[in-house]
Motif scaffolding. Structure first.
Motif, PDB file in Angstrom:
ATOM      1  N   UNK A  44       1.966  -6.895  -4.815  1.00  0.00           N
ATOM      2  CA  UNK A  44       3.083  -7.905  -4.268  1.00  0.00           C
ATOM      3  C   UNK A  44       4.193  -8.227  -4.990  1.00  0.00           C
ATOM      4  N   UNK A 102      16.747  -4.258  -6.851  1.00  0.00           N
ATOM      5  CA  UNK A 102      17.655  -3.491  -6.068  1.00  0.00           C
ATOM      6  C   UNK A 102      18.978  -4.295  -5.615  1.00  0.00           C
ATOM      7  N   UNK A 139      17.152  -8.505   3.064  1.00  0.00           N
ATOM      8  CA  UNK A 139      17.136  -7.434   2.163  1.00  0.00           C
ATOM      9  C   UNK A 139      18.276  -6.559   2.609  1.00  0.00           C
ATOM     10  N   UNK A 174      14.259  -0.178  -0.727  1.00  0.00           N
ATOM     11  CA  UNK A 174      13.973  -1.224  -0.330  1.00  0.00           C
ATOM     12  C   UNK A 174      13.363  -1.574   0.680  1.00  0.00           C
ATOM     13  N   UNK A 190      11.162   0.273   2.037  1.00  0.00           N
ATOM     14  CA  UNK A 190       9.806   0.746   1.706  1.00  0.00           C
ATOM     15  C   UNK A 190       8.971  -0.328   0.879  1.00  0.00           C
ATOM     16  N   UNK A 191       9.781  -1.095  -0.103  1.00  0.00           N
ATOM     17  CA  UNK A 191       9.255  -2.244  -0.723  1.00  0.00           C
ATOM     18  C   UNK A 191       8.951  -3.264   0.304  1.00  0.00           C
ATOM     19  N   UNK A 192       9.825  -3.613   1.172  1.00  0.00           N
ATOM     20  CA  UNK A 192       9.307  -4.491   2.075  1.00  0.00           C
ATOM     21  C   UNK A 192       8.025  -4.211   2.991  1.00  0.00           C
ATOM     22  N   UNK A 246       5.421  -2.662   1.578  1.00  0.00           N
ATOM     23  CA  UNK A 246       4.507  -3.029   0.598  1.00  0.00           C
ATOM     24  C   UNK A 246       4.099  -4.305   0.564  1.00  0.00           C
ATOM     25  N   UNK A 247       5.288  -4.993   0.544  1.00  0.00           N
ATOM     26  CA  UNK A 247       5.112  -6.466   0.415  1.00  0.00           C
ATOM     27  C   UNK A 247       4.418  -7.093   1.562  1.00  0.00           C
ATOM     28  N   UNK A 295       2.289  -5.535   3.630  1.00  0.00           N
ATOM     29  CA  UNK A 295       1.062  -4.971   3.838  1.00  0.00           C
ATOM     30  C   UNK A 295       0.141  -5.900   2.647  1.00  0.00           C
ATOM     31  N   UNK A 296       0.720  -5.908   1.695  1.00  0.00           N
ATOM     32  CA  UNK A 296      -0.217  -6.692   0.729  1.00  0.00           C
ATOM     33  C   UNK A 296      -0.265  -8.141   0.894  1.00  0.00           C
ATOM     34  N   UNK A 297       0.712  -8.825   1.567  1.00  0.00           N
ATOM     35  CA  UNK A 297       0.501 -10.311   1.912  1.00  0.00           C
ATOM     36  C   UNK A 297      -0.531 -10.165   2.996  1.00  0.00           C
ATOM     37  N   UNK A 303      -3.008  -8.205   3.397  1.00  0.00           N
ATOM     38  CA  UNK A 303      -4.420  -8.045   2.638  1.00  0.00           C
ATOM     39  C   UNK A 303      -4.838  -9.400   2.069  1.00  0.00           C
ATOM     40  N   UNK A 304      -3.768 -10.118   1.497  1.00  0.00           N
ATOM     41  CA  UNK A 304      -4.347 -11.399   0.890  1.00  0.00           C
ATOM     42  C   UNK A 304      -4.585 -12.306   1.986  1.00  0.00           C
TER      43      UNK A 304
END
Lengths: 308, 293
Positions: A285, A295, B86, B103, B105-107, B109-110, B112-114, B116-117
């Motif tokens: 995260x 970026x 973004x 960028x 793709x990073x969204x 991931x963010x 996805x991880x949120x 998961x948490x």
């Protein structure tokens, strides 16, 4: 001696960074493991930098080659008793071969197509690692991987392991730098600038791209092998999308297209887990958020700021 | 005879999954047409559609329809936020295409991880939205949920067709897809349309995620696989053509289904990728596309 304030700032930052690393290495601090991990990522990120920063291509699937290295080394040493260096070499050859075949097909693609194609490559390698249980051990992975050794010398203590990994990191950065300054490196830079112009100057564009892709795959494979030996255990998660995100965050924090960027980025981001001390979920995260901010706010990264 | 029936059965099931891929593909096209951006966070909308619906239904005991509506709203909010926080800053800086991809793709991931948490990593599934037995069409058994997927997908596609041909906003978006600069000169508010594109695309993605969840399962990490399938479908259909994208989705779903019958479930994605490569090498403009760079 530096002639201005920025020059002094660089010198001081460099000296401080190096002395911190030296201090941790000499005192055998618990941070040594994290440093070693960062050194492995330097090798991985140097390859990303070669392919993307210098040659101007896109790959979201470099984790596939790290997986080939990691699994190759793990299977050959832990299950078949090969010496680590030989296993690393064999795995790197396999990675090069796969990159050659995959590269011929995918590097014809451009832009979004290339990005998605390589992302799919990484995803498929992850699925193979999970599904092909009799070889990869599925989710359980492979354990009992011996430490790195040459002849009778094995890197067993934390400090020895770190020294080997640091050496690999320096070699990776140095060799990429040499490559960039060679005749081939200039061809690479020309392709990054404009494929049409490079072709007009007599550069074989397709060949340059494929060779760069193969070279990057070899570095990634070596990084995967180092990871297997340094940790002694691997699983599909090690080489998942996580690795790509971490790699890109390091590359952008350090500064894409610069020589020292991978080194700076890998050490700064590699020490981050020690600072946040959370679980991996939180780490990814944080990496994602840092990447987005970099970026948007500072696309040149730390090395970019350094050069200014 | 039983084999032919079985084959037909797999075709129908494959077409059901294909509809979902088609919707994801349309989501890609809507944003691409308005902005020229391929949104690599598209999968997060699909994932949120299923996961948020499940969470609202399971934890808060909301009726399924209300939970689904909630999920669509959450997705749309995420889409608009992605655009505002973004995409827009990068757009103004004229960032390269690659930076935009990274960028988004990073969204992904963010998000996805949120997820998961917040909800954990357990796979979750929804009950079928219509609770009645399967429909028998001669020898073929049509699962009610699959029938529902067909119906909703076709309705959505028809609705989008009307939107793009009859409404001012839809027409303006088509103008953008042809020439953004000319559209801007004609007074079309391009950046507002990009926001509309993100909202619409997020809603379609969430609906796809809600539709597919009862037939399989969903989890925090299912966004990227769906995004890749949707992207492949979009290419098969000719990138930027929403209706071609839907056809591409059907084709991909059927291919995967046949690959599963013939070679086992593990080969599905290998076959999708093979189809993609064949198309890219032989017919890069896709089924309905015109060559466009």
């Amino acid at each position: 001696m530096p002639s201005n304030i920025i020059g002094w700032a660089r010198l001081i930052a460099g000296v401080l960074g190096l002395s911190a690393v030296a201090y941790i290495a000499v005192t055998g601090n618990y941070l040594l493991t994290a440093l070693g991990f960062a050194a492995i990522y330097v090798v991985f990120v140097a390859a990303l930098n070669l392919f993307m920063g210098h040659a101007g291509q896109v790959s979201f699937g470099q984790n596939a080659f790290a997986a080939i290295g990691g699994y190759g080394s793990a299977i050959l040493t832990a299950n078949h008793g090969w010496p680590p260096m030989l296993a690393m070499l064999a795995s790197a050859l396999l990675a090069a071969l796969v990159a050659l075949v995959v590269g011929q097909a995918t590097l014809r693609l451009r832009g979004h197509y290339l990005a998605m194609g390589t992302l799919a490559l990484g995803l498929i390698s992850y699925e193979i690692a999970v599904q092909w249980e009799q070889v990869t051990g599925g989710y359980m992975g492979i354990s009992g991987i011996p430490p790195l050794s040459i002849g009778g010398f094995a890197a067993e203590t934390d400090r020895q392991v770190f020294l080997v990994l640091a050496l690999a990191a320096v070699l990776a950065c140095w060799s990429v730098w040499r490559l960039r300054r060679s005749r081939f490196g200039r061809a690479m830079g020309a392709v990054a600038g404009s494929e049409e112009a490079a072709a007009a100057l007599g550069v074989d564009v397709a060949r340059t791209k494929v060779i760069t892709f193969v070279a990057a795959a070899v570095y990634a494979s070596v990084a995967g092998s180092l990871m297997a030996h340094a940790v002694g255990y691997i699983s599909p998660e090690v080489f998942g999308l996580h690795m790509v995100v971490v790699g890109f965050t390091m590359l952008y924090v350090g500064g894409i297209g610069t020589t020292l960027g991978p080194l700076v980025g890998a050490f700064v981001i590699g020490m981050l887990p020690e600072v946040i001390r959370g679980f991996r979920d939180v780490q990814d995260l944080v990496y994602g958020v840092v990447l987005i901010l970099i970026l948007i706010r500072a696309p040149g990264g730390l090395a970019g700021a350094w050069r200014r | 005879m039983p084999e032919a029936t079985l084959l037909l059965q797999f075709l129908v099931t494959g077409a059901g999954t294909g509809c979902v891929y088609g919707l994801v593909a349309i989501g890609f096209c809507v944003i691409y047409n308005a902005s020229g951006i391929v949104n690599f966070a598209q999968g997060s909308f699909v994932m949120l559609g299923g996961v948020v619906t499940y969470s609202l239904w399971h934890a808060l005991h909301l009726p399924l329809a209300v939970a689904a509506l909630g999920a669509i709203i959450v997705s749309v909010a995420l889409g608009v936020l992605t655009d505002l926080l973004v995409v827009r800053p990068l757009w103004h800086r004229r960032a390269t295409m690659f930076v935009m991809i990274l960028a988004t793709l990073a969204v992904q991931i963010v998000v996805e991880r949120l997820t998961l948490i917040v909800v954990g990593d357990a796979p979750m599934s929804l009950p079928p939205i219509l609770s009645r037995g399967p429909i028998h069409l001669g020898p073929i058994v049509l699962d009610t949920q699959v029938a529902f997927i067909f119906a909703v997908s076709l309705l959505l596609v028809a609705g989008l067709r009307l939107f793009f041909t009859r409404t001012a906003t839809g027409r303006a978006m088509r103008a953008c897809s042809i020439d953004r600069d000319a559209a801007a000169l004609l007074g079309i508010p391009v950046s507002r349309l990009v926001a509309v594109g993100f909202a619409l695309s997020a809603a379609i993605g969430a609906i796809a995620g809600i539709l597919v969840t009862p037939t399989q399962y969903t989890a925090y990490n299912l966004g990227v696989p769906f995004a890749i399938s949707g992207f492949i479908a979009a290419i098969l259909g000719g990138f930027g053509n929403p209706f071609g994208a839907f056809l591409g989705g059907l084709m991909l779903g059927i291919t995967q289904s046949l690959a599963t019958v013939a070679f086992g479930a593990g080969t599905r994605n290998v076959f999708s990728l093979a189809v993609l490569l064949i198309f890219l090498l032989l017919r890069p403009q896709g089924l309905l596309g015109t060559a466009k760079t």
